[in-house]
Scaffold this motif. Sequence first.
Motif, mmCIF file in Angstrom:
data_model
loop_
_atom_site.group_PDB
_atom_site.id
_atom_site.type_symbol
_atom_site.label_atom_id
_atom_site.label_comp_id
_atom_site.label_asym_id
_atom_site.label_seq_id
_atom_site.Cartn_x
_atom_site.Cartn_y
_atom_site.Cartn_z
ATOM 1 N N VAL A 3 -19.124 28.483 -21.809
ATOM 2 C CA VAL A 3 -18.830 29.116 -23.204
ATOM 3 C C VAL A 3 -18.576 27.908 -23.972
ATOM 4 O O VAL A 3 -17.794 26.781 -23.497
ATOM 5 C CB VAL A 3 -17.932 29.813 -23.076
ATOM 6 N N ASN A 4 -19.079 27.714 -25.233
ATOM 7 C CA ASN A 4 -18.396 26.822 -26.084
ATOM 8 C C ASN A 4 -17.249 27.627 -27.052
ATOM 9 O O ASN A 4 -17.804 28.396 -27.884
ATOM 10 C CB ASN A 4 -19.711 26.449 -27.151
ATOM 11 N N THR A 47 -16.230 17.987 -26.823
ATOM 12 C CA THR A 47 -17.470 19.017 -26.380
ATOM 13 C C THR A 47 -17.316 20.536 -26.671
ATOM 14 O O THR A 47 -18.529 21.051 -26.431
ATOM 15 C CB THR A 47 -17.484 18.800 -24.858
ATOM 16 N N GLY A 48 -16.106 20.683 -27.253
ATOM 17 C CA GLY A 48 -15.910 22.174 -27.446
ATOM 18 C C GLY A 48 -16.027 22.799 -28.824
ATOM 19 O O GLY A 48 -15.858 23.921 -29.040
ATOM 20 N N ALA A 49 -16.593 21.790 -29.586
ATOM 21 C CA ALA A 49 -16.670 22.436 -31.131
ATOM 22 C C ALA A 49 -18.310 23.145 -31.205
ATOM 23 O O ALA A 49 -18.953 22.522 -30.470
ATOM 24 C CB ALA A 49 -16.580 21.335 -32.034
ATOM 25 N N PRO A 76 -23.934 36.782 -11.622
ATOM 26 C CA PRO A 76 -22.956 36.221 -12.296
ATOM 27 C C PRO A 76 -21.295 36.377 -12.093
ATOM 28 O O PRO A 76 -21.240 37.362 -11.648
ATOM 29 C CB PRO A 76 -22.882 36.774 -13.710
ATOM 30 N N VAL A 77 -20.649 35.359 -11.793
ATOM 31 C CA VAL A 77 -19.347 35.649 -11.082
ATOM 32 C C VAL A 77 -18.082 34.861 -12.300
ATOM 33 O O VAL A 77 -17.106 35.496 -12.065
ATOM 34 C CB VAL A 77 -19.055 34.843 -9.889
ATOM 35 N N GLY A 78 -18.559 34.213 -12.948
ATOM 36 C CA GLY A 78 -17.727 33.842 -13.937
ATOM 37 C C GLY A 78 -18.132 33.179 -14.920
ATOM 38 O O GLY A 78 -19.281 32.889 -15.456
ATOM 39 N N VAL A 79 -16.859 32.667 -16.019
ATOM 40 C CA VAL A 79 -17.314 32.054 -17.246
ATOM 41 C C VAL A 79 -16.485 30.415 -17.228
ATOM 42 O O VAL A 79 -15.476 30.390 -16.382
ATOM 43 C CB VAL A 79 -16.847 32.708 -18.342
ATOM 44 N N ALA A 80 -16.905 29.529 -18.039
ATOM 45 C CA ALA A 80 -16.573 28.071 -17.772
ATOM 46 C C ALA A 80 -16.456 27.669 -19.291
ATOM 47 O O ALA A 80 -17.215 27.952 -20.011
ATOM 48 C CB ALA A 80 -17.505 27.207 -16.949
ATOM 49 N N CYS A 81 -15.514 26.581 -19.254
ATOM 50 C CA CYS A 81 -15.553 25.892 -20.375
ATOM 51 C C CYS A 81 -15.048 24.611 -20.118
ATOM 52 O O CYS A 81 -14.279 24.240 -19.095
ATOM 53 C CB CYS A 81 -14.607 26.271 -21.507
ATOM 54 N N HIS A 82 -15.361 23.558 -21.134
ATOM 55 C CA HIS A 82 -14.699 22.354 -21.016
ATOM 56 C C HIS A 82 -14.869 21.778 -22.427
ATOM 57 O O HIS A 82 -15.737 21.464 -22.989
ATOM 58 C CB HIS A 82 -15.565 21.463 -19.931
ATOM 59 N N GLY A 85 -12.849 23.710 -16.750
ATOM 60 C CA GLY A 85 -13.187 22.287 -17.155
ATOM 61 C C GLY A 85 -12.058 21.231 -16.593
ATOM 62 O O GLY A 85 -11.232 21.287 -15.912
ATOM 63 N N GLY A 86 -12.232 20.009 -17.102
ATOM 64 C CA GLY A 86 -11.387 18.987 -17.141
ATOM 65 C C GLY A 86 -10.806 18.421 -18.267
ATOM 66 O O GLY A 86 -10.660 19.357 -19.009
ATOM 67 N N GLY A 87 -10.771 17.376 -18.597
ATOM 68 C CA GLY A 87 -10.317 16.862 -19.975
ATOM 69 C C GLY A 87 -8.711 16.592 -20.151
ATOM 70 O O GLY A 87 -8.329 15.771 -21.082
ATOM 71 N N LEU A 88 -8.006 16.602 -19.340
ATOM 72 C CA LEU A 88 -6.597 16.173 -19.344
ATOM 73 C C LEU A 88 -6.546 14.587 -19.461
ATOM 74 O O LEU A 88 -7.220 13.995 -18.872
ATOM 75 C CB LEU A 88 -5.778 16.668 -18.221
ATOM 76 N N GLY A 89 -5.821 14.245 -20.401
ATOM 77 C CA GLY A 89 -5.780 12.719 -20.750
ATOM 78 C C GLY A 89 -5.244 11.867 -19.659
ATOM 79 O O GLY A 89 -4.488 12.338 -19.050
ATOM 80 N N ALA A 90 -5.336 10.713 -19.656
ATOM 81 C CA ALA A 90 -4.674 9.696 -18.632
ATOM 82 C C ALA A 90 -3.995 8.581 -19.410
ATOM 83 O O ALA A 90 -4.525 8.469 -20.543
ATOM 84 C CB ALA A 90 -5.559 9.070 -17.894
#
Length: 434
Positions: A159-160, A173-175, A202-208, A246-251
Motif C-alpha cells: 500500500v502507498n 517511497t510513500g507519497a 492474501p494474508v496481509g498488507v504492507a507498506c514502506h 517495511g523498513g526506513g528507520l534512519g541510522a
Amino acid sequence: MNHFEDRPGPSGVPELWCEGVRLSEIAEAVGTPVYVYSTATLERHFQVFRTALTSALPGRRILIAYAVKANPNLAVIRTLAALGAGADTVSEGEIRRALAAGVPAERIVFSGVGKTDEELVFAITSGVAEINVESEPELERLAIIADRLGRVPEIAIRVNPDVGAGGHVKISTGASDTKFGVSLSEARRLYARAAGMKAVRPVGVACHIGSQISDLSPMEAAFHRMRELVEQLRSDGLSVSRLDLGGGLGAPYHNSPDPPLPEAYAAMIERVLQGLDIDLAFEPGRVIVANAGVLLARTVHVHRRSDGRAFVVLDAGMNDLLRPTLYDAFHQVRPVREGNGAPPEPFDIVGPVCETGDIFAKDRAMAPVSSGDLVAFLSAGAYGASMSSEYNARPLAPEVLVKGDSYAVVRRRPTYEEMMAREILPDWQSQNLD
Ligand code: LLP
C-alpha cells in the motif's frame, strides 16, 4: 554503538580499529579501496532492533526481514540469518543470495514494483513466505503463474499510504506520486479481488514509506492508516493476519541529530497497534548495516591549487560509494591515523573518476593528510558496496568481514582479466585480431 574505535597501534599512535583488527593492517593486506564490516556491530544492531520490538510488542509473532539491498554480501546476510533474521528481497538475485546465505524460504519476503514472470516463478517455486504485490497487473500475472504451477502463494498488498518520508526525495517511497504500491482505497478492492482468486492467498498488507527516516511522525501517520485498512478489510469479512511495516528507520551519520532509537520506534508501533491482533513483519536495512561498515581509501595526493582550493584526491571514487553524488549524502571522512596535531583545514575530498560529481565532500574540515595516508568513510555499510559499479573500468572494491581478532576477505577484488572475461568480441571482430 559500533565497534570501530581509536586505539593505540604498534608504535603507540592512536588509529582506527575494527573490533580487534587495525584497519591499516587490512588496507596493507587487501589493498584499497576496501569495504570493512564488523560482525559484532551487525549482531548488536540486529539484536537491539529485535529486542526493542519484542519488548514493546510482547506476545506477537514478529518477522524481521533484513533488507538485502542495503548490503547483499553473503557473509553479511549469513551473520544476520544465524541470529534468526529473514530477508526482504526485490529480485531473483536477492532471493538467491538470501537462500545461499542460509535464510529459510519461509522467512523471505519478495517485494518490488517490476517483478518479471521469471522472478515470480522462481519466488513461488522457492516457497518464499510472502510476495508483496504492488499493482493490479502484477496480481493478475501472479495468479496466472501460480495457477500454472499449481501453487497458492501467500501475498500481501503493498500500500502507498500517501505519507512521504525519508532523508532525500530520491529515497522517499510513500507519497502518492511515487511508483510504489496501490492507494488505500484500491488496496481494499484489490485485497477482496485476491481473496476471490483460487491461485493466491492474501494474508496481509504492507507498506514502506521511505528510508533514512529521522522523524517518527510520518511513520506513525502511515501506520495509523494501515491499521484502519486492516480494520476495514476485516469488517469487509476478509481475513488479514499479517502487517508488514517495511523498513526506513534512519541510522546516525554524524552530521545531524541522531534519528530515533529502535526503542522509540517500537513504542510508537505499540501505541498505533494497541488492541489489534496481527502478526508483524519489518524490513530494516540501513539501521542494521550502515554503521557496521567503513570504506577505506588511500590518498593519492593532495592538490593545493593556486586559487586556494585544496583537493584530497583518493583512490576511491563515486563508483565505489555513490551516495554523496546521488543524494548529496553526508559521510564522515577521517584519517585512519589521526594525531599529527595539525588543526583541521577545509578540503574538497574527491575521487579519481572523470565526473564533476565525483566528489565526496566540499569544503570539509579534516585533519590534513598526505599522499599515501589512509582515510575511512564512516557509516558506509549500507548502500555502499551494494550500489558500486565498475564505471571508468575500475574494479569493484573488495569486502572484508572482521570478527574479533580475525578478518576474512568476503568478496575479493576482481582482476582486470576477470572484468573483461564476461565480454565477447563478435566473430567478425575477433577474426580481425589475428
Ligand atoms: N523495504 C522496502 C520495500 C524498501 O524499498 C527498502 C529500501 C527497505 C525495505 C529498506 O529500507 P531501509 O531500512 O534501509 O531504509 N540507496 C538509498 C536507499 C534506498 C532505499 C530503498 N528502499 C541510500 O543510499 O540512501
